[in-house]
Design a protein around this motif. Sequence first.
Motif, PDB file in Angstrom:
ATOM      1  N   CYS A   1      -5.285  -8.836  -2.187  1.00 16.09           N
ATOM      2  CA  CYS A   1      -4.250  -9.810  -1.692  1.00 16.09           C
ATOM      3  C   CYS A   1      -3.614 -10.317  -2.587  1.00 16.09           C
ATOM      4  CB  CYS A   1      -5.477 -11.049  -1.026  1.00 16.09           C
ATOM      5  SG  CYS A   1      -4.379 -12.572  -1.003  1.00 16.09           S
ATOM      6  N   VAL A   2      -2.443  -9.711  -2.730  1.00 13.41           N
ATOM      7  CA  VAL A   2      -1.506 -10.060  -3.637  1.00 13.41           C
ATOM      8  C   VAL A   2      -0.458 -10.413  -3.874  1.00 13.41           C
ATOM      9  CG1 VAL A   2      -2.883  -8.646  -6.315  1.00 13.41           C
ATOM     10  CG2 VAL A   2      -0.886  -7.844  -4.116  1.00 13.41           C
ATOM     11  N   LEU A   3       0.431 -11.140  -4.618  1.00  8.75           N
ATOM     12  CA  LEU A   3       2.213 -11.455  -3.812  1.00  8.75           C
ATOM     13  C   LEU A   3       2.684 -10.287  -5.055  1.00  8.75           C
ATOM     14  CD1 LEU A   3       2.217 -15.183  -4.884  1.00  8.75           C
ATOM     15  CD2 LEU A   3       2.090 -13.860  -2.971  1.00  8.75           C
ATOM     16  N   ARG A   4       4.189 -10.232  -4.187  1.00  4.63           N
ATOM     17  CA  ARG A   4       4.817  -9.191  -4.682  1.00  4.63           C
ATOM     18  C   ARG A   4       6.454  -9.401  -4.293  1.00  4.63           C
ATOM     19  NH1 ARG A   4       1.178  -4.538  -6.082  1.00  4.63           N
ATOM     20  NH2 ARG A   4      -0.619  -3.636  -4.774  1.00  4.63           N
ATOM     21  N   THR A   5       6.910  -8.737  -4.873  1.00  4.07           N
ATOM     22  CA  THR A   5       8.308  -8.877  -4.648  1.00  4.07           C
ATOM     23  C   THR A   5       8.763  -7.633  -3.334  1.00  4.07           C
ATOM     24  OG1 THR A   5       9.143  -7.392  -6.211  1.00  4.07           O
ATOM     25  CG2 THR A   5       8.873  -9.531  -6.422  1.00  4.07           C
ATOM     26  N   PRO A   6       9.870  -7.466  -2.790  1.00  2.00           N
ATOM     27  CA  PRO A   6      10.428  -6.436  -1.754  1.00  2.00           C
ATOM     28  C   PRO A   6      10.299  -5.798  -2.661  1.00  2.00           C
ATOM     29  CG  PRO A   6      11.465  -8.442  -1.528  1.00  2.00           C
ATOM     30  CD  PRO A   6      10.810  -9.203  -2.815  1.00  2.00           C
ATOM     31  N   GLU A   7      11.144  -5.203  -3.696  1.00  2.00           N
ATOM     32  CA  GLU A   7      11.089  -4.249  -4.728  1.00  2.00           C
ATOM     33  C   GLU A   7       9.548  -3.925  -4.972  1.00  2.00           C
ATOM     34  OE1 GLU A   7      14.255  -6.503  -4.648  1.00  2.00           O
ATOM     35  OE2 GLU A   7      12.663  -7.165  -5.306  1.00  2.00           O
ATOM     36  N   GLU A   8       8.540  -3.990  -5.330  1.00  2.00           N
ATOM     37  CA  GLU A   8       7.112  -4.078  -5.308  1.00  2.00           C
ATOM     38  C   GLU A   8       6.666  -3.599  -4.872  1.00  2.00           C
ATOM     39  OE1 GLU A   8       6.396  -6.937  -9.078  1.00  2.00           O
ATOM     40  OE2 GLU A   8       5.989  -7.852  -7.609  1.00  2.00           O
ATOM     41  N   MET A   9       6.719  -4.217  -2.871  1.00  2.00           N
ATOM     42  CA  MET A   9       6.450  -3.789  -2.275  1.00  2.00           C
ATOM     43  C   MET A   9       6.988  -2.413  -1.153  1.00  2.00           C
ATOM     44  SD  MET A   9       3.912  -4.924   0.106  1.00  2.00           S
ATOM     45  CE  MET A   9       2.936  -4.402   1.245  1.00  2.00           C
TER      46      MET A   9
END
Length: 267
Positions: A104-112
Amino acid sequence: MPEGHTLHRLALDLSAAFAGTRPQVSSPQGRFAESAAIISGRPCSGAQAQGKHLWIEFEDHLLHIHLGLIGKFRIAPPAPPRGEIRVRIATPEVAADLSGPQLCVLRTPEEMAAQLAKLGPDPLRKDADPELAWARIHRSARPVAALLMDQTVLSGVGNVYRAEVLFRNRIGPHVEGRKLSRRSWDAIWNDLITLMPQGVVDNRIDTVRPEHTPEAMGRPPRVDDHGGEVYVYRRAGMDCLVCGSRVRTEVLDGRNLFWCGRCQRRS
């Protein structure tokens, strides 16, 4: 572990609940409090899934979730949190509580995008390219039953779907990927893109053909926590519904494999 159809169904339900809203995001457990504060109150455009990965879109951040073996998402009218809730997403009308996720983490669109690039094609996505999976399968010496469960080869297929599509297409689970015919791979893929979307709609896995249903065969319905009518999954030692021989089982790559030695002779 939930299979791909469960994640896609969950994405649909989360989108129905929160797309177009600015939900409050919190962490009753406290372990995700800092990240929850970043996305709380931001516009939500809905959720998507690929394989066993789920993400919820909040403006320029994505909440990336992998349920793993014990993770659960409960969507219901708002009520006081119960248990160890990692994340709560809520509007005045509905709340979604996440507990026990593997990730359960936050990502940027690029990281995703970088994370998803590691996955094989998902039969439930319209942008899936079966050629990518075939390119990996027909070069491999690993058993086809292991390859179907490898999320870098094919994403979203779990233990039930792999056992059932191999049975339905009479393919031996131990056949090496490099010895699998292209015709057999096409049959597997076509079966997956038929069965898995129906699993999203029904929220369970049914794989038996009309002539093998309990009603058609005059047999009792299957009794199992997972529900659904199947040919071989978790039917070890029982009679095959097609030929009557005993369903076999063994452990392959740490997971229980089920198959019929008489029916599944095709490569």
